[in-house]
Design a protein around this motif. Sequence first.
Motif, PDB file in Angstrom:
ATOM      1  N   PRO A   4     -29.957  25.817  16.236  1.00 13.68           N
ATOM      2  CA  PRO A   4     -31.180  25.279  17.210  1.00 13.68           C
ATOM      3  C   PRO A   4     -32.274  26.129  16.537  1.00 13.68           C
ATOM      4  CG  PRO A   4     -28.919  25.829  18.140  1.00 13.68           C
ATOM      5  CD  PRO A   4     -28.708  26.318  17.001  1.00 13.68           C
ATOM      6  N   LEU A 221     -31.178  17.894  20.358  1.00 12.24           N
ATOM      7  CA  LEU A 221     -30.648  19.144  20.835  1.00 12.24           C
ATOM      8  C   LEU A 221     -29.192  19.069  21.358  1.00 12.24           C
ATOM      9  CD1 LEU A 221     -33.854  20.733  22.541  1.00 12.24           C
ATOM     10  CD2 LEU A 221     -33.217  20.845  19.909  1.00 12.24           C
ATOM     11  N   LEU A 223     -26.274  20.391  23.583  1.00 14.42           N
ATOM     12  CA  LEU A 223     -25.731  21.677  24.424  1.00 14.42           C
ATOM     13  C   LEU A 223     -24.459  21.426  25.010  1.00 14.42           C
ATOM     14  CD1 LEU A 223     -28.120  23.149  26.047  1.00 14.42           C
ATOM     15  CD2 LEU A 223     -27.975  21.614  28.002  1.00 14.42           C
ATOM     16  N   LEU A 228     -27.390  25.981  23.702  1.00 13.19           N
ATOM     17  CA  LEU A 228     -27.657  25.110  22.445  1.00 13.19           C
ATOM     18  C   LEU A 228     -26.725  25.462  21.536  1.00 13.19           C
ATOM     19  CD1 LEU A 228     -31.539  25.458  22.418  1.00 13.19           C
ATOM     20  CD2 LEU A 228     -30.200  23.517  23.354  1.00 13.19           C
TER      21      LEU A 228
END
Length: 249
Positions: A4, A221, A223, A228
């Motif tokens: 990330p 992104l 999750l 992350l």
Amino acid sequence: MNTPTTRRKGAALEAVDLVKRFGEGETAVTAVAGVNIGFSPGEFVAVMGPSGSGKSTLMNLLAGLDTPTSGRVMVEGKDLAGLDDRRLTRLRRERIGFVFQAFNLMPTLTAEQNILLPLKLSGRTPDRAFFDEIVGSLRIQDRLAHRPSEMSGGQQQRVAVARALLTKPAVVFADEPTGALDVSTSHELLGRLREASTRLGQTIVMVTHDPVAATYADRVLLLSDGALHGTIERPTTNEVLAAMARAEG
């Protein structure tokens, strides 16, 4: 898949060491676990993860709809924690737009009145040329006098998008915006959000379960358990599907 990205210079939106816990002691649940992330102006970002991964909680924190247990959220460099209720409400009204799966239109108002409502509440005069441009691009100019009950789901969602974009916000949050739409309408809506990021310079943060929707974003992104676990730059459907399979496995 990359690790990330945590901080971005000149970010339109930024989270620093963001944590959200519900409950106390042994029964406490950490929904967001120390997230650091920045979103550049004009960037389109999709947030994905298994059910219960903290996607909606993260979005609510970033949008100032919920208060973090610790950490900071900054919109255009303004720390939300430093704003009182009045200033926070004003920032959300003027610098943040929202598109929800359930549309959230006022049932007694026409489409035009719903679109103009945020500007009316803030006492601002609408840019009629921009209004005409948005409703034209979303193909709802012939529905402006209709109330939500007189429109299809796709038309209602396009009204919601027009409402979100008309205030020219810095950031638009879209929570499963295509969840209630057919494939054709979904592609039209996603194309309009893509255009808002590229042509209008608005930052789009979209929570989605749809791997095809995610390909409209500049990056995804990923999750998991509130943290992350990776990003996908210039995502393809196959990359997103593979990443989701790993996260759910």
